[in-house]
Design an enzyme around this catalytic site. Structure first.
Site, PDB file in Angstrom:
ATOM      1  CD  GLN A  94      -2.642  -0.969   2.684  1.00  0.00           C
ATOM      2  OE1 GLN A  94      -3.464  -0.072   2.892  1.00  0.00           O
ATOM      3  NE2 GLN A  94      -2.364  -1.875   3.583  1.00  0.00           N
ATOM      4  CG  ASN A  95       4.133   1.344   2.482  1.00  0.00           C
ATOM      5  OD1 ASN A  95       3.057   1.613   3.014  1.00  0.00           O
ATOM      6  ND2 ASN A  95       5.093   0.696   3.094  1.00  0.00           N
ATOM      7  CB  VAL A  96       3.197   6.103  -2.297  1.00  0.00           C
ATOM      8  CG1 VAL A  96       1.707   5.798  -2.432  1.00  0.00           C
ATOM      9  CG2 VAL A  96       3.425   7.052  -1.132  1.00  0.00           C
ATOM     10  CG  HIS A 112      -2.898   2.747  -2.111  1.00  0.00           C
ATOM     11  ND1 HIS A 112      -2.961   2.600  -0.748  1.00  0.00           N
ATOM     12  CD2 HIS A 112      -3.968   2.078  -2.611  1.00  0.00           C
ATOM     13  CE1 HIS A 112      -4.029   1.862  -0.441  1.00  0.00           C
ATOM     14  NE2 HIS A 112      -4.638   1.525  -1.550  1.00  0.00           N
ATOM     15  N   GLY A 178       2.729  -4.404   9.043  1.00  0.00           N
ATOM     16  CA  GLY A 178       2.613  -2.957   9.260  1.00  0.00           C
ATOM     17  C   GLY A 178       1.452  -2.281   8.581  1.00  0.00           C
TER      18      GLY A 178
HETATM   19  P1  NAD Z   1      -1.885   2.937   8.742  1.00  0.00           P
HETATM   20  O1  NAD Z   1      -1.234   4.216   9.161  1.00  0.00           O
HETATM   21  O2  NAD Z   1      -3.366   2.869   8.745  1.00  0.00           O
HETATM   22  O3  NAD Z   1      -1.342   1.794   9.687  1.00  0.00           O
HETATM   23  C1  NAD Z   1       0.006   1.692   9.977  1.00  0.00           C
HETATM   24  C2  NAD Z   1       0.207   0.406  10.746  1.00  0.00           C
HETATM   25  O4  NAD Z   1       1.602   0.281  10.985  1.00  0.00           O
HETATM   26  C3  NAD Z   1      -0.504   0.363  12.108  1.00  0.00           C
HETATM   27  O5  NAD Z   1      -1.231  -0.837  12.217  1.00  0.00           O
HETATM   28  C4  NAD Z   1       0.652   0.407  13.101  1.00  0.00           C
HETATM   29  O6  NAD Z   1       0.400  -0.373  14.267  1.00  0.00           O
HETATM   30  C5  NAD Z   1       1.766  -0.197  12.292  1.00  0.00           C
HETATM   31  N1  NAD Z   1       3.109   0.141  12.709  1.00  0.00           N
HETATM   32  C6  NAD Z   1       3.565   1.289  13.265  1.00  0.00           C
HETATM   33  N2  NAD Z   1       4.892   1.191  13.506  1.00  0.00           N
HETATM   34  C7  NAD Z   1       5.261  -0.041  13.072  1.00  0.00           C
HETATM   35  C8  NAD Z   1       6.506  -0.731  13.033  1.00  0.00           C
HETATM   36  N3  NAD Z   1       7.632  -0.170  13.491  1.00  0.00           N
HETATM   37  N4  NAD Z   1       6.537  -1.983  12.536  1.00  0.00           N
HETATM   38  C9  NAD Z   1       5.405  -2.572  12.059  1.00  0.00           C
HETATM   39  N5  NAD Z   1       4.202  -1.972  12.070  1.00  0.00           N
HETATM   40  C10 NAD Z   1       4.133  -0.716  12.575  1.00  0.00           C
HETATM   41  O7  NAD Z   1      -1.270   2.562   7.341  1.00  0.00           O
HETATM   42  P2  NAD Z   1      -1.753   1.540   6.211  1.00  0.00           P
HETATM   43  O8  NAD Z   1      -2.519   0.424   6.821  1.00  0.00           O
HETATM   44  O9  NAD Z   1      -0.565   1.270   5.386  1.00  0.00           O
HETATM   45  O10 NAD Z   1      -2.800   2.357   5.310  1.00  0.00           O
HETATM   46  C11 NAD Z   1      -2.776   3.725   5.170  1.00  0.00           C
HETATM   47  C12 NAD Z   1      -2.573   4.315   3.793  1.00  0.00           C
HETATM   48  O11 NAD Z   1      -1.538   5.301   3.914  1.00  0.00           O
HETATM   49  C13 NAD Z   1      -2.135   3.423   2.694  1.00  0.00           C
HETATM   50  O12 NAD Z   1      -3.028   3.646   1.670  1.00  0.00           O
HETATM   51  C14 NAD Z   1      -0.748   3.935   2.247  1.00  0.00           C
HETATM   52  O13 NAD Z   1      -0.746   4.104   0.848  1.00  0.00           O
HETATM   53  C15 NAD Z   1      -0.614   5.286   2.855  1.00  0.00           C
HETATM   54  N6  NAD Z   1       0.727   5.602   3.415  1.00  0.00           N
HETATM   55  C16 NAD Z   1       1.885   5.191   2.820  1.00  0.00           C
HETATM   56  C17 NAD Z   1       3.109   5.489   3.400  1.00  0.00           C
HETATM   57  C18 NAD Z   1       4.392   5.043   2.724  1.00  0.00           C
HETATM   58  O14 NAD Z   1       4.421   4.958   1.490  1.00  0.00           O
HETATM   59  N7  NAD Z   1       5.455   4.714   3.479  1.00  0.00           N
HETATM   60  C19 NAD Z   1       3.179   6.197   4.590  1.00  0.00           C
HETATM   61  C20 NAD Z   1       1.992   6.611   5.161  1.00  0.00           C
HETATM   62  C21 NAD Z   1       0.758   6.308   4.568  1.00  0.00           C
END
Ligand code: NAD
Length: 234
Positions: A94-96, A112, A178
């Site tokens: 789901q990460n970008v 996404h 995550g």
């Molecule tokens: P979310 O924020 O809803 O959930 C994040 C999850 O990560 C939580 O369940 C939390 O408990 C967990 N988490 C936090 N720290 C952690 C760690 N150190 N190790 C493992 N897990 C950990 O995010 P989601 O479920 O990915 O959905 C949200 C949307 O946000 C997605 O559509 C995504 O595209 C977008 N998003 C992407 C990024 C990225 O590309 N890195 C960053 C933020 C949001």
């Protein structure tokens, strides 16, 4: 030889969310709420926001991109690469961000979109990679139209969802890492896996979820993932 090997290798599908990149310093979706006091993420990540205030949307994604260029893959991203020695591995994220690719994973499907890519606002197939971090108003695609972030915004279709569902259906093993499993349709992918598929969920909140038939590992990604990978490579 490669084809023969991949036909006998077990298929391992990995679903990742913002949590896998959290320890690389990239904030999760929930944490983003506090970052932009005046706006919720929905207000900067939607077609309506782009229409109403494109500069605000560009500022938001330019900030994300700048932060990504300063971030590195962590031990969880790197451990997942090792699985390719024994399994046919597909990452559905789901990460970008591009941290799975930068760690070395070879098959990554972005549900996404991708932060480092941009596309014509009128033709979603005209995609290119941005040079650097900044996208500005007036930056044009080949068709002469304004470039926008190559991101699936709230309210937009998720074009890769069927490909992702096909992968999950064929999985022998699935690891979910995550993700709060709250953003659909991505969260629904979990239920596409077969009964015989071995399933693991690594997230600090894993044990708070009701997910029968899934091994719940309440750990941070950099701790839980290398440990599970070691078990799966034995
Ligand atoms: P979310 O924020 O809803 O959930 C994040 C999850 O990560 C939580 O369940 C939390 O408990 C967990 N988490 C936090 N720290 C952690 C760690 N150190 N190790 C493992 N897990 C950990 O995010 P989601 O479920 O990915 O959905 C949200 C949307 O946000 C997605 O559509 C995504 O595209 C977008 N998003 C992407 C990024 C990225 O590309 N890195 C960053 C933020 C949001």
């Amino acid at each position: 030889m490669v084809n023969f090997l991949s036909s006998v290798m077990k298929k391992l599908i990995i679903l990742t969310g913002a949590g896998v990149s959290a320890e690389s310093g990239i904030i999760t979706f929930r944490e983003m709420g506090g970052l932009w006091d005046k706006y919720s993420i929905e207000e900067v990540a939607s077609p309506q926001a782009w229409k109403k205030n494109p500069q605000l949307v560009l500022d938001f994604y330019n900030t994300r991109r700048k932060q990504l260029l300063d971030s590195q893959p962590n031990a969880a991203h790197r451990a997942l690469v090792d699985l390719e020695r024994k399994y046919e591995v597909h990452i559905v994220t789901q990460n970008v961000d591009d941290l799975h690719e930068r760690a070395g994973s070879t098959k990554v499907l972005h549900l996404h979109g991708e932060l480092m890519k941009v596309r014509s606002e009128k033709n979603e197939k005209l995609i290119s990679t941005l040079n650097g971090w900044e996208l500005k108003l007036g930056d044009k695609a080949e068709d002469g139209e304004q470039l926008r972030p190559h991101i699936v915004w709230f309210g937009e279709a998720v074009p890769m969802i069927n490909n992702a569902a096909k992968l999950v259906k064929s999985a022998d093993i699935m690891i979910i890492i995550g993700t709060s499993l709250s953003v659909y349709p991505a969260a629904g992918l979990l239920f596409e896996a077969s009964k015989s598929c071995l399933k693991y969920y690594i997230d600090p909140i894993a044990e708070t979820q009701f997910l029968p038939g899934i091994e719940l590992i309440s750990k941070k990604a950099t701790e839980g993932v290398p440990h599970l990978v070691e078990q799966l490579l034995k």
